[in-house]
Design an enzyme around this catalytic site. Structure first.
Site, PDB file in Angstrom:
ATOM      1  N   HIS A  80       0.826  -1.214   0.000  1.00 38.63           N
ATOM      2  CA  HIS A  80       0.000   0.000   0.000  1.00 38.63           C
ATOM      3  C   HIS A  80       0.861   1.267   0.000  1.00 38.63           C
ATOM      4  O   HIS A  80       0.357   2.366   0.227  1.00 38.63           O
ATOM      5  CB  HIS A  80      -0.931   0.008   1.217  1.00 38.63           C
ATOM      6  CG  HIS A  80      -0.226  -0.002   2.535  1.00 38.63           C
ATOM      7  ND1 HIS A  80       0.438   1.092   3.042  1.00 38.63           N
ATOM      8  CD2 HIS A  80      -0.078  -0.988   3.459  1.00 38.63           C
ATOM      9  CE1 HIS A  80       0.962   0.780   4.210  1.00 38.63           C
ATOM     10  NE2 HIS A  80       0.669  -0.475   4.494  1.00 38.63           N
ATOM     11  N   SER A  81       2.149   1.134  -0.287  1.00 37.86           N
ATOM     12  CA  SER A  81       3.087   2.254  -0.172  1.00 37.86           C
ATOM     13  C   SER A  81       2.772   3.396  -1.130  1.00 37.86           C
ATOM     14  O   SER A  81       2.779   3.230  -2.355  1.00 37.86           O
ATOM     15  CB  SER A  81       4.519   1.763  -0.429  1.00 37.86           C
ATOM     16  OG  SER A  81       5.408   2.849  -0.521  1.00 37.86           O
ATOM     17  N   ASN A  82       2.525   4.574  -0.553  1.00 36.48           N
ATOM     18  CA  ASN A  82       2.385   5.793  -1.354  1.00 36.48           C
ATOM     19  C   ASN A  82       3.699   6.124  -2.047  1.00 36.48           C
ATOM     20  O   ASN A  82       3.734   6.497  -3.213  1.00 36.48           O
ATOM     21  CB  ASN A  82       1.987   6.969  -0.451  1.00 36.48           C
ATOM     22  CG  ASN A  82       0.715   6.715   0.315  1.00 36.48           C
ATOM     23  OD1 ASN A  82      -0.340   6.514  -0.274  1.00 36.48           O
ATOM     24  ND2 ASN A  82       0.798   6.719   1.641  1.00 36.48           N
ATOM     25  N   ALA A  84       6.184   4.154  -2.935  1.00 33.50           N
ATOM     26  CA  ALA A  84       6.546   3.271  -4.037  1.00 33.50           C
ATOM     27  C   ALA A  84       5.791   3.632  -5.308  1.00 33.50           C
ATOM     28  O   ALA A  84       6.388   3.753  -6.387  1.00 33.50           O
ATOM     29  CB  ALA A  84       6.278   1.815  -3.641  1.00 33.50           C
TER      30      ALA A  84
END
Length: 332
Positions: A80-82, A84
């Protein structure tokens, strides 16, 4: 922009991803509830992709990658990394390739859905901590080198001395805006994950001799030894800039509610309150937890009379954890 900051950063390669100053917005209803004037620096509106604080770091990180002649960017994070997603999107917009080394479940929602929609290469692993992905990312880089490509590795959250420059620059912007607004902030509050944003705020505040103190809200033990890491990043960035400064020990409060990515009812309810009272959406992993901490400390009189909150973005997190948040709110 504060002239000292502008001068110190002028020699670093930077790509322009943010076309404007993000606004500083007063929150009347939150302020009335707390008895403290609360403002928000709207870095959720940085304007590239999903916005957020990572875009500021990427201006310098991708500028450095291009200056070094790299053709592929590799970074790590949770599914869920913003960071990345926006890293890969920005890289592609600049003609670079991108590989995301992620941990978690491949569920088509939030940022992972965006990764798939944009055709971004992802490699997902079953590891417990994001830090465990770094050796894997290094192996990916070696694979690409053997193929004749030139990879550029970016740590999780863009937390490197080069990435830290993004929030040194942001301090120059904030200081100039504060002057125009005719207010003086007593505290600047930030959600802390990997530490790069807080490090930049600390260093920039020292450089401009800001009147405020910088306060970090740890959102869940993303890294061990967070205070030491933040100070180290600030000092490494100052060395990179060629300045010698005394960086204070960072003030960091624990508002992780037990773990990074843990979703809790108190934060879900606060997100609803801020959204319905001020029209600003916080996320459950970073900004929601940090704003909860701001309200608790402000009510205790620990942040002074005028507070600035850095809204670091993270909007897709609402869609990743939305069902879980709704269930918590609806429980009696």
């Amino acid at each position: 922009m504060h002239p000292k900051i502008g001068s110190l950063l002028a020699r670093f390669p930077r790509v322009e991803l943010i076309k404007w100053e993000t606004p500083i917005q007063y929150l009347p209803k939150v302020s009335e509830r707390l008895g403290v004037d609360v403002y928000v620096k709207r870095d959720d509106l940085t304007g590239f992709g999903i916005g957020g604080n990572k875009v500021r770091k990427l201006e310098f990180l991708l500028g450095d990658a291009i200056a070094r002649g790299c053709d592929t960017v590799i970074t790590t994070g949770a599914v869920h990394s913003n960071h990345a997603f926006v890293t890969a999107l920005a890289a592609k917009s600049l003609g670079l390739d991108a590989v995301l080394v992620l941990r978690g479940k491949e569920e088509l929602k939030g940022n992972y859905l965006l990764d798939e929609l944009m055709g971004i290469e992802t490699r997902v692993y079953s590891v417990e901590k994001t830090s465990e992905l770094w050796p894997i990312a290094q192996k990916v880089a070696e694979e690409l080198k053997k193929e004749g490509r030139k990879p550029y590795l970016i740590p999780a959250g863009g937390a490197s001395p080069v990435g830290t420059l993004g929030y040194v620059r942001a301090v120059g912007e904030i200081h100039a805006q504060m002057t125009r607004l005719g207010v003086e902030f007593d505290s600047v509050v930030d959600a802390v994950g990997s530490g790069g944003t807080l490090a930049g705020l600390l260093l920039g505040s020292v450089l401009v001799k800001a009147p405020w103190k910088v306060v970090g809200m740890d959102v869940g033990g993303f890294v061990e030894g967070l205070g030491e890491r933040v100070k180290k990043l600030a000092l490494e960035a100052s060395e990179l800039m060629g300045v010698s400064v005394e960086v204070p020990e960072p003030e960091i409060h624990d508002y992780g509610f037990g773990a990074y990515g843990k979703i809790v009812k108190e934060v879900a309810e606060l997100i609803r309150f801020v959204g319905t009272s001020e029209g600003i959406i916080l996320d459950p992993v970073y900004t929601g937890k940090a704003f909860y901490g701001l309200m608790e400390l402000a009510e205790r009189g620990e942040l002074g009379e005028t507070v600035l909150f850095i809204h670091t973005g993270g909007f897709p997190g609402v869609f990743h954890y939305g069902e879980e948040m709704l269930e918590l709110i609806q429980k009696a």
